[in-house]
Motif scaffolding. Structure first.
Motif, PDB file in Angstrom:
ATOM      1  N   TYR A 303      -7.618 -14.695  10.986  1.00 56.53           N
ATOM      2  CA  TYR A 303      -8.673 -15.211  11.854  1.00 56.53           C
ATOM      3  C   TYR A 303      -8.575 -16.729  11.979  1.00 56.53           C
ATOM      4  O   TYR A 303      -8.709 -17.300  13.077  1.00 56.53           O
ATOM      5  N   ILE A 304      -8.334 -17.413  10.863  1.00 56.07           N
ATOM      6  CA  ILE A 304      -8.188 -18.871  10.894  1.00 56.07           C
ATOM      7  C   ILE A 304      -7.000 -19.283  11.762  1.00 56.07           C
ATOM      8  O   ILE A 304      -7.083 -20.229  12.552  1.00 56.07           O
ATOM      9  N   ARG A 305      -5.902 -18.561  11.620  1.00 57.03           N
ATOM     10  CA  ARG A 305      -4.672 -18.911  12.336  1.00 57.03           C
ATOM     11  C   ARG A 305      -4.767 -18.656  13.837  1.00 57.03           C
ATOM     12  O   ARG A 305      -4.072 -19.304  14.630  1.00 57.03           O
ATOM     13  N   THR A 306      -5.609 -17.724  14.248  1.00 52.74           N
ATOM     14  CA  THR A 306      -5.644 -17.317  15.658  1.00 52.74           C
ATOM     15  C   THR A 306      -6.858 -17.854  16.407  1.00 52.74           C
ATOM     16  O   THR A 306      -7.105 -17.448  17.552  1.00 52.74           O
ATOM     17  N   ASN A 307      -7.634 -18.754  15.784  1.00 55.49           N
ATOM     18  CA  ASN A 307      -8.792 -19.343  16.448  1.00 55.49           C
ATOM     19  C   ASN A 307      -8.771 -20.863  16.310  1.00 55.49           C
ATOM     20  O   ASN A 307      -8.491 -21.385  15.226  1.00 55.49           O
ATOM     21  N   LYS A 308      -9.073 -21.535  17.385  1.00 53.95           N
ATOM     22  CA  LYS A 308      -9.058 -22.995  17.362  1.00 53.95           C
ATOM     23  C   LYS A 308     -10.166 -23.565  16.489  1.00 53.95           C
ATOM     24  O   LYS A 308      -9.979 -24.583  15.807  1.00 53.95           O
ATOM     25  N   ASN A 309     -11.322 -22.928  16.522  1.00 57.31           N
ATOM     26  CA  ASN A 309     -12.467 -23.425  15.753  1.00 57.31           C
ATOM     27  C   ASN A 309     -13.064 -22.302  14.911  1.00 57.31           C
ATOM     28  O   ASN A 309     -14.157 -21.807  15.199  1.00 57.31           O
ATOM     29  N   PRO A 310     -12.359 -21.877  13.854  1.00 59.49           N
ATOM     30  CA  PRO A 310     -12.867 -20.781  13.022  1.00 59.49           C
ATOM     31  C   PRO A 310     -14.113 -21.191  12.250  1.00 59.49           C
ATOM     32  O   PRO A 310     -14.224 -22.321  11.762  1.00 59.49           O
ATOM     33  N   THR A 311     -15.058 -20.265  12.166  1.00 56.35           N
ATOM     34  CA  THR A 311     -16.301 -20.524  11.443  1.00 56.35           C
ATOM     35  C   THR A 311     -16.639 -19.321  10.568  1.00 56.35           C
ATOM     36  O   THR A 311     -16.107 -18.228  10.735  1.00 56.35           O
ATOM     37  N   ALA A 312     -17.567 -19.557   9.648  1.00 57.73           N
ATOM     38  CA  ALA A 312     -18.009 -18.469   8.776  1.00 57.73           C
ATOM     39  C   ALA A 312     -19.380 -18.783   8.212  1.00 57.73           C
ATOM     40  O   ALA A 312     -19.828 -19.934   8.233  1.00 57.73           O
ATOM     41  N   ARG A 313     -20.024 -17.747   7.690  1.00 55.55           N
ATOM     42  CA  ARG A 313     -21.286 -17.905   6.971  1.00 55.55           C
ATOM     43  C   ARG A 313     -21.240 -17.011   5.738  1.00 55.55           C
ATOM     44  O   ARG A 313     -20.792 -15.860   5.821  1.00 55.55           O
ATOM     45  N   ILE A 314     -21.666 -17.544   4.598  1.00 52.97           N
ATOM     46  CA  ILE A 314     -21.731 -16.771   3.358  1.00 52.97           C
ATOM     47  C   ILE A 314     -23.170 -16.315   3.156  1.00 52.97           C
ATOM     48  O   ILE A 314     -24.081 -17.148   3.063  1.00 52.97           O
ATOM     49  N   VAL A 315     -23.383 -15.016   3.095  1.00 53.70           N
ATOM     50  CA  VAL A 315     -24.722 -14.463   2.940  1.00 53.70           C
ATOM     51  C   VAL A 315     -25.145 -14.579   1.475  1.00 53.70           C
ATOM     52  O   VAL A 315     -24.365 -14.271   0.565  1.00 53.70           O
ATOM     53  N   LEU A 316     -26.377 -15.026   1.250  1.00 52.71           N
ATOM     54  CA  LEU A 316     -26.893 -15.176  -0.109  1.00 52.71           C
ATOM     55  C   LEU A 316     -26.830 -13.840  -0.842  1.00 52.71           C
ATOM     56  O   LEU A 316     -27.204 -12.794  -0.311  1.00 52.71           O
ATOM     57  N   ALA A 317     -26.382 -13.865  -2.075  1.00 56.28           N
ATOM     58  CA  ALA A 317     -26.147 -12.639  -2.838  1.00 56.28           C
ATOM     59  C   ALA A 317     -27.449 -11.951  -3.215  1.00 56.28           C
ATOM     60  O   ALA A 317     -28.484 -12.582  -3.410  1.00 56.28           O
ATOM     61  N   ARG A 318     -27.357 -10.635  -3.334  1.00 54.76           N
ATOM     62  CA  ARG A 318     -28.468  -9.839  -3.845  1.00 54.76           C
ATOM     63  C   ARG A 318     -27.921  -8.750  -4.758  1.00 54.76           C
ATOM     64  O   ARG A 318     -26.781  -8.298  -4.604  1.00 54.76           O
TER      65      ARG A 318
END
Length: 591
Positions: A303-318
């Motif tokens: 995903y990082i390699r194939t997108n110019k502006n890769p983003t992500a979000r880490i969901v708070l653990a439960r």
């Protein structure tokens, strides 16, 4: 009076460091306590798993694994023998070592003190001869006094022949999962959800730019020919600042990788699970972060390699309870076959060792990083160090219920009553969801309640173990000068063990076993056999009639290869004695 009773949980505490100081010099007391007090946390964690008092409203970092914590043998008392010490190191995390001479001195004192069970969450790096192995020697002297010795199998799985502590007078414990996970998925900018787990309390609910650590290394940093590992001092602050970083496994601890991302100004990080498989060992990182399954790192990297502006979000653990399927074998749990004696199956049994909550020393942070100043009363750890005290606790309960049983009988009861199925009724798997074998779990996952009434036990004594040692260059004189080996040695397969292993069969092999009735008078046991593929197994007699409790019966097991068995093939089966109430199961491993 009530207060004084509660103060007697810990009834002894000694420490041993002559071996350590002979090698390293005077103890560094800035990173060690010259006492039995726990500086690092590991000993507190394992001791409380064995026999910790019941404590309500416990959790890690304000919410993870919340509930009531208590040890497996709630009313047992503890005697502590501290033999491991933190070593001077360039590492950013506490590292320890344990010397044979210190462990042998501790064994001597524990035996003299009259303990009933010894729990050893210590594993050497490799197996050595029984008579040169400090743990094996100490455990043999303990077995002479009918003290049950339980030890960790090691954390070098899933590679074969990595199991440690393989002496047959030791109950060797692998690690498996429980039905609790700490869910913290990663949401990629393309809408894909990647499963992850963590016990990190820090929130990062906003979407952030995503970068691969291999693309964020500062020019001129040394990575020893590797890349993307988030090694100390390698990340560029200019590139990492405010971003989520994907870190690959290897060459440093998980928590050190998180510390490096924080140093470089990262907002959070995604950690590739150190070993392949479905089980994730979680950590209380110093910044938002989650650990993903090993094979999912390729998905994120693509995903990082194939997108110019890769983003992500880490969901708070439960914390999530009731996870299916459980147990499965932890990927790190060391596996058989036994590299020292292939005719003895190791490990013997498995128990919970993945992400276990237990008490923690407040002298150490949850990550054991020198730069982490957080203080916790409980911590979540993974390893066969965590599974070992679960079984030691069960052994203590058995000893209390059956004080006349030998240490071998207690080990047998735990092994023959273990299970090979999970909480959905299917066979226990390894960490990549293939069927597990006795090389993963030995006899199976322990069931303490069933072990209280096993029906039959396989008993052995100190003399049997000396006869077993006669197979190894007559080294018994180094252990017991008064003992003389017979002129004709018996095969190691004939040690009266609760499992049967026969390696390098050429033609027919005859194995002897003896069981002792610890159940009701007048019990009649009938036989069933699950035959290993490619072999024939015949057991005689097929019925055992017991007139009284304590009566012993001997039977023979004849194993013969058939159907073009190749030399390198292992096959697995079992045989079970049943009286309609008890099922006394023994694995069969043949090669």
């Amino acid at each position: 009076m009530l207060k004084s009773i509660f103060c007697r949980k810990l009834i002894g505490a000694r420490y041993y460091l002559k071996g350590y100081e002979a090698y390293y010099g005077p103890l560094n007391e800035t990173i060690n306590y010259r006492s039995a007090r726990d500086r690092e946390g590991h000993g507190t964690h394992t001791a409380s798993t064995v026999a910790g008092r019941e404590v309500h409203n416990t959790s890690l970092l304000g919410g993870f694994a919340s509930g009531t914590a208590k040890g497996g043998a709630l009313l047992a008392r503890l005697a502590i023998y501290k033999v491991c010490w933190t070593i001077p190191s360039q590492s950013k995390v506490l590292e320890g070592t344990c010397f044979d001479e210190d462990m042998l001195a501790a064994f001597d004192d524990a035996i003299a003190d009259g303990v009933h069970v010894i729990s050893i969450s210590i594993t050497p790096y490799q197996n050595i001869e029984y008579t040169k192995d400090g743990i094996a020697l100490g455990a043999l002297h303990a077995a002479k006094k009918n003290i049950v010795v339980v030890a960790s199998a090691g954390n070098w799985g899933p590679a074969p022949s990595t199991v440690i502590n393989v002496a047959p007078w030791i109950l060797t414990v692998g690690a498996s999962s429980i039905d609790r996970i700490f869910n913290s998925p990663v949401l990629l900018g393309n809408g894909m959800k990647i499963e992850g787990q963590t016990v990190t309390p820090y929130k990062l609910n906003t979407v952030r730019p995503l970068v691969y650590a291999g693309d964020a290394e500062a020019p001129g940093t040394t990575t020893n020919g590797t890349t993307g590992l988030c090694l100390s001092g390698t990340l560029s602050q200019e590139i990492v600042q405010g971003k989520i970083v994907l870190c690959l496994r290897g060459n440093s601890t998980n928590v050190e990788k998180g510390m490096e991302v924080k140093r470089a100004g990262g907002a959070g990080f995604i950690l590739q699970n150190p070993v392949d498989g479905i089980g994730v060992s979680v950590d209380a990182h110093v910044l938002p972060g989650t650990a993903i399954f090993s094979n999912d790192s390729a998905t994120i990297l693509n995903y990082i390699r194939t997108n110019k502006n890769p983003t992500a979000r880490i969901v708070l653990a439960r914390t999530v309870l009731g996870s299916k399927q459980s147990p499965f074998m932890a990927a790190f749990s060391s596996t058989g076959p036994n590299s020292l004696e292939p005719n003895i199956l190791k490990p013997d049994i498995t128990a919970p060792g993945l992400n276990i909550l237990a008490a923690w020393s407040e002298a150490s942070s949850p990550t054991r990083l020198f730069s982490d100043n957080r203080v916790v009363k409980y911590n979540v750890l993974s390893g066969t160090s965590m599974s070992c005290p679960h079984v030691a606790a069960a052994a203590a309960l058995l000893k209390a219920a059956h004080p006349d049983w030998s240490s071998a009988a207690i080990r047998s009861a735990l092994m023959t009553t273990s299970t090979q199925t999970n909480n959905v009724g299917t066979p226990i798997t390894d960490a990549i969801e293939n069927p597990a074998t006795p090389f993963h779990y030995g006899s199976g996952h322990f069931q303490p309640a069933k072990a209280m009434d096993p029906g039959l036990v396989y008993d052995s004594n100190y003399t049997d173990y000396l006869l077993f040692l006669c197979n190894y260059n007559n080294t018994v004189k180094n252990v017991d000068p008064s003992f003389t080996c017979p002129t004709k040695f018996t095969s190691p397969s004939n040690l009266n063990y609760p499992t049967v292993t026969a390696s390098f069969i050429k033609g027919e092999v005859l194995v002897y076993r003896t069981v002792t009735n610890v159940g009701a008078e007048g019990s009649v046991y009938n036989l069933s056999i699950e035959t290993p593929v490619g072999y024939s197994v015949k057991i005689s007699p097929t019925t055992l009639n017991f007139v009284r409790s304590g009566e012993r019966k001997t039977f023979t097991i004849t194993i013969k290869p058939e159907n073009r068995v190749t030399e390198d093939d292992y096959a697995f089966g079992s045989y079970t004695w049943s009286d309609g109430i008890h099922s006394v199961r023994s694995p069969i491993v043949v090669r």
